[in-house]
Enzyme design. Structure first.
Site, short mmCIF file in Angstrom:
data_model
loop_
_atom_site.label_atom_id
_atom_site.label_comp_id
_atom_site.label_asym_id
_atom_site.label_seq_id
_atom_site.Cartn_x
_atom_site.Cartn_y
_atom_site.Cartn_z
N ARG A 1 0.81 -1.21 0.00
CA ARG A 1 0.00 0.00 0.00
C ARG A 1 0.84 1.26 0.00
O ARG A 1 0.32 2.36 0.06
CB ARG A 1 -0.85 0.00 1.26
CG ARG A 1 -2.32 -0.12 0.97
CD ARG A 1 -2.99 -0.29 2.29
NE ARG A 1 -4.33 0.13 2.27
CZ ARG A 1 -5.36 -0.71 2.19
NH1 ARG A 1 -5.17 -1.99 2.04
NH2 ARG A 1 -6.58 -0.24 2.25
N ARG B 1 -18.90 -2.29 8.25
CA ARG B 1 -17.55 -2.12 8.79
C ARG B 1 -17.41 -0.75 9.46
O ARG B 1 -17.95 0.23 8.98
CB ARG B 1 -16.53 -2.21 7.63
CG ARG B 1 -15.92 -3.60 7.50
CD ARG B 1 -15.11 -3.78 6.26
NE ARG B 1 -14.08 -2.79 6.03
CZ ARG B 1 -13.20 -2.85 5.01
NH1 ARG B 1 -13.25 -3.86 4.17
NH2 ARG B 1 -12.29 -1.92 4.85
N ARG C 1 -9.77 7.45 4.04
CA ARG C 1 -9.15 6.30 3.36
C ARG C 1 -8.84 6.62 1.90
O ARG C 1 -7.79 6.24 1.39
CB ARG C 1 -10.07 5.08 3.44
CG ARG C 1 -10.10 4.47 4.84
CD ARG C 1 -11.34 3.61 5.04
NE ARG C 1 -11.41 2.48 4.15
CZ ARG C 1 -12.55 1.85 3.84
NH1 ARG C 1 -13.71 2.26 4.33
NH2 ARG C 1 -12.52 0.82 3.03
#
Ligand code: AP5
Ligand code: MG
Length: 218
Positions: A88, A160, A171
């Site tokens: 990532r 979630r 995010r």
């Protein structure tokens, strides 16, 4: 065959990783799923990771890199694996390459799933997941047959913690800053193939398979 599924939050890495795992009979290794399992069982790793995940930030590299290095050494990954959500950032990509080189292995293909931002937000804000088997639903695009219950195993489905509006924005910002540079990194190594991530799940799987197998024939 060692694959990486690259894509923003909500691009469909989990959904496609599952299909590819069944097709090629190699494990899908999702760092997000492993971290969430640790959070659920309140392991020391999970307690530490949670602080970062709840904010939509990346969990520190040393934690995640160690986790992946262990996982790819497990027997079921010997014939190949699909990395979902890892690497990532550039550091994770470099450490992965060095780790694989020590194992006399390499990444064969990096599939980049491209989905526009508006669609990502729509997917994430409506996503629901089964607590037990991890099956993914969407309140509008793919609702379960019975509200709140998984079609596959009958367990409870939930939202979630990081699929709340403000965390989704965080995010996506982290993705653009930290993860997007990996597109160029893998393109330079001639490993990157972009796939349109909009369409039916099965059509996208076909496109990914085309990108993988087209390449392996050359
Ligand atoms: P992680 O669990 O990896 O989350 P993510 O990257 O944000 O990606 P998502 O799981 O949200 O999306 P996805 O691409 O899998 O999409 P899905 O298939 O579910 O990471 C979570 C957190 O863990 C991170 O924020 C970080 O804190 C930490 N973390 C994880 N890895 C890390 C690392 N390497 N380093 C540091 N920290 C790390 O699909 C989404 C929705 O869309 C679903 O509802 C689905 O049903 C729907 N959908 C899928 N395909 C389609 C389609 N074709 N059409 C319509 N809807 C669709
Ligand atoms: Mg996922």
């Amino acid at each position: 065959m060692n694959l990486i599924l690259l894509g923003a939050p909500g691009a469909g890495k989990g959904t496609q990783g599952k299909n590819l795992s069944e097709r090629y009979r190699i494990p899908q290794i999702s760092t997000g799923d492993i971290l969430r399992a640790n959070v659920r069982s309140k392991t020391p790793l999970g307690l530490k990771a949670r602080e970062f995940m709840d904010k939509g930030a990346l969990v520190p590299d040393d934690i995640v890199v160690g986790m992946v290095s262990d996982r790819i050494r497990e027997e079921d990954a010997g014939g190949g694996f699909i990395l979902d959500g890892f690497p990532r950032n550039l550091n994770q990509a470099e450490v992965l390459e060095a780790t694989l080189a020590r194992m006399d292995k390499k990444i064969d293909r990096v599939i980049g799933m491209e989905v526009e931002r508006k669609e990502l937000v729509r997917r994430l804000s409506g996503r629901r997941v089964c607590r037990k088997c991890g099956a993914s639903y969407h309140v509008i695009f793919s609702p379960p047959m019975n509200i709140g219950m998984c079609d596959k195993c009958g367990s409870e489905i939930y939202q979630r913690d990081d699929d709340k509006q403000e965390t989704i924005e965080a995010r996506l910002a982290v993705y653009e800053k930290e993860t997007l540079p990996l597109v160029e990194y893998y393109a330079k190594k001639d490993l990157y193939a972009a796939v349109d991530g909009i369409g039916t799940v099965d059509q996208i799987t076909k496109n990914i398979v085309g990108a993988i197998e087209g390449r392996s024939n050359t």
